[in-house]
Design a protein around this motif. Structure first.
Motif, PDB file in Angstrom:
ATOM      1  N   GLY A 106       0.773  -1.232   0.000  1.00 32.25           N
ATOM      2  CA  GLY A 106       0.000   0.000   0.000  1.00 32.25           C
ATOM      3  C   GLY A 106       0.805   1.284   0.000  1.00 32.25           C
ATOM      4  O   GLY A 106       0.243   2.373   0.015  1.00 32.25           O
ATOM      5  N   ARG A 107       2.128   1.172  -0.060  1.00 23.30           N
ATOM      6  CA  ARG A 107       2.987   2.356   0.009  1.00 23.30           C
ATOM      7  C   ARG A 107       3.762   2.516  -1.301  1.00 23.30           C
ATOM      8  O   ARG A 107       4.444   1.594  -1.748  1.00 23.30           O
ATOM      9  CB  ARG A 107       3.970   2.195   1.174  1.00 23.30           C
ATOM     10  CG  ARG A 107       4.710   3.453   1.534  1.00 23.30           C
ATOM     11  CD  ARG A 107       5.545   3.264   2.779  1.00 23.30           C
ATOM     12  NE  ARG A 107       6.444   2.121   2.633  1.00 23.30           N
ATOM     13  CZ  ARG A 107       7.757   2.220   2.493  1.00 23.30           C
ATOM     14  NH1 ARG A 107       8.342   3.392   2.502  1.00 23.30           N
ATOM     15  NH2 ARG A 107       8.506   1.143   2.360  1.00 23.30           N
ATOM     16  N   PHE A 108       3.642   3.696  -1.904  1.00 25.75           N
ATOM     17  CA  PHE A 108       4.396   3.986  -3.123  1.00 25.75           C
ATOM     18  C   PHE A 108       5.875   4.084  -2.797  1.00 25.75           C
ATOM     19  O   PHE A 108       6.259   4.650  -1.772  1.00 25.75           O
ATOM     20  CB  PHE A 108       3.934   5.310  -3.750  1.00 25.75           C
ATOM     21  CG  PHE A 108       2.622   5.223  -4.454  1.00 25.75           C
ATOM     22  CD1 PHE A 108       2.557   4.756  -5.752  1.00 25.75           C
ATOM     23  CD2 PHE A 108       1.446   5.595  -3.816  1.00 25.75           C
ATOM     24  CE1 PHE A 108       1.351   4.665  -6.410  1.00 25.75           C
ATOM     25  CE2 PHE A 108       0.234   5.509  -4.463  1.00 25.75           C
ATOM     26  CZ  PHE A 108       0.175   5.042  -5.765  1.00 25.75           C
ATOM     27  N   LEU A 109       6.707   3.527  -3.667  1.00 30.75           N
ATOM     28  CA  LEU A 109       8.163   3.622  -3.522  1.00 30.75           C
ATOM     29  C   LEU A 109       8.631   4.713  -4.494  1.00 30.75           C
ATOM     30  O   LEU A 109       8.926   4.451  -5.658  1.00 30.75           O
ATOM     31  CB  LEU A 109       8.817   2.272  -3.805  1.00 30.75           C
ATOM     32  CG  LEU A 109       8.300   1.117  -2.931  1.00 30.75           C
ATOM     33  CD1 LEU A 109       8.940  -0.202  -3.330  1.00 30.75           C
ATOM     34  CD2 LEU A 109       8.542   1.409  -1.458  1.00 30.75           C
ATOM     35  N   ASP A 110       8.664   5.943  -3.980  1.00 30.69           N
ATOM     36  CA  ASP A 110       8.902   7.114  -4.833  1.00 30.69           C
ATOM     37  C   ASP A 110      10.237   7.063  -5.566  1.00 30.69           C
ATOM     38  O   ASP A 110      10.322   7.467  -6.722  1.00 30.69           O
ATOM     39  CB  ASP A 110       8.785   8.401  -4.008  1.00 30.69           C
ATOM     40  CG  ASP A 110       7.346   8.652  -3.578  1.00 30.69           C
ATOM     41  OD1 ASP A 110       6.441   8.431  -4.402  1.00 30.69           O
ATOM     42  OD2 ASP A 110       7.138   9.061  -2.421  1.00 30.69           O
ATOM     43  N   LYS A 111      11.274   6.568  -4.908  1.00 33.85           N
ATOM     44  CA  LYS A 111      12.581   6.483  -5.569  1.00 33.85           C
ATOM     45  C   LYS A 111      12.499   5.558  -6.791  1.00 33.85           C
ATOM     46  O   LYS A 111      12.982   5.890  -7.877  1.00 33.85           O
ATOM     47  CB  LYS A 111      13.641   5.980  -4.591  1.00 33.85           C
ATOM     48  CG  LYS A 111      15.016   5.905  -5.196  1.00 33.85           C
ATOM     49  CD  LYS A 111      16.049   5.428  -4.199  1.00 33.85           C
ATOM     50  CE  LYS A 111      17.408   5.293  -4.870  1.00 33.85           C
ATOM     51  NZ  LYS A 111      18.375   4.614  -4.031  1.00 33.85           N
ATOM     52  N   ALA A 112      11.854   4.411  -6.636  1.00 33.20           N
ATOM     53  CA  ALA A 112      11.700   3.465  -7.746  1.00 33.20           C
ATOM     54  C   ALA A 112      10.827   4.063  -8.849  1.00 33.20           C
ATOM     55  O   ALA A 112      11.119   3.886 -10.038  1.00 33.20           O
ATOM     56  CB  ALA A 112      11.104   2.150  -7.248  1.00 33.20           C
TER      57      ALA A 112
END
Length: 174
Positions: A106-112
């Motif tokens: 449920g958490r976006f991985l902004d770096k990826a």
């Protein structure tokens, strides 16, 4: 500009089906892997095959035998690279990318997302297309090597824990 000669039209009518048939036979002989879901390497080969077919059909300076040889060369090179990439991981890493985890529990991985040049909106569209409307309820979203987005739910998360799904780059990085 609109019409050159009857000879040119006759050449296309004769060479066209023969070149097409040759390409189909070579692709069938080479196996399913030659034109699978496209990663960057497969796309290059597919575009090259299409370009070769067009050139063979329309260029009077390219004989049918030359076009068929070009098809065969591209298919053999594709086969050789895929054969080598299966047997030697280093070759595989050179020609193919790794899947990337874009959303985890449920958490976006902004770096990826930034590294892969994918927006949150694109991930949300993939979720909607899979019938997942609550980001918090999604186990993971993976950018596959062919550019598609895979959405993993609770069932696929259990399969991942049991080792039945392939490892994904960044899956353990949080």
């Amino acid at each position: 500009m609109i019409f050159d000669s009857w000879t040119g039209l006759a050449r296309v009518l004769i060479v066209g089906p023969l070149a097409y048939l040759s390409l189909v036979v070579l692709l069938r002989v080479s196996g399913k892997r030659t034109l699978t879901k496209l990663n960057a390497f497969d796309l290059v080969v597919t575009v090259a095959l299409g370009s070769t077919l067009a050139t063979t059909l329309l260029s009077k300076s390219v004989a049918l035998a030359e076009g068929v040889l070009a098809f065969a060369l591209l298919v053999v090179l594709q086969f050789a690279i895929t054969w080598l990439s299966v047997r030697f991981p280093t070759v595989g890493h050179l020609v193919k990318s790794e899947p990337s985890l874009l959303l985890h529990r449920g958490r976006f991985l902004d770096k990826a997302l930034r590294e892969q040049r994918v927006t949150r909106e694109e991930v949300l569209a993939a979720l909607r297309s899979q019938g997942a409307y609550d980001v918090a309820a999604v186990s993971a979203v993976v950018l596959e090597t062919d550019g598609s987005l895979s959405v993993m739910t609770e069932k696929s998360d259990a399969a991942l824990r049991h080792g039945t799904l392939s490892n994904v780059a960044g899956a353990h990085g949080g």
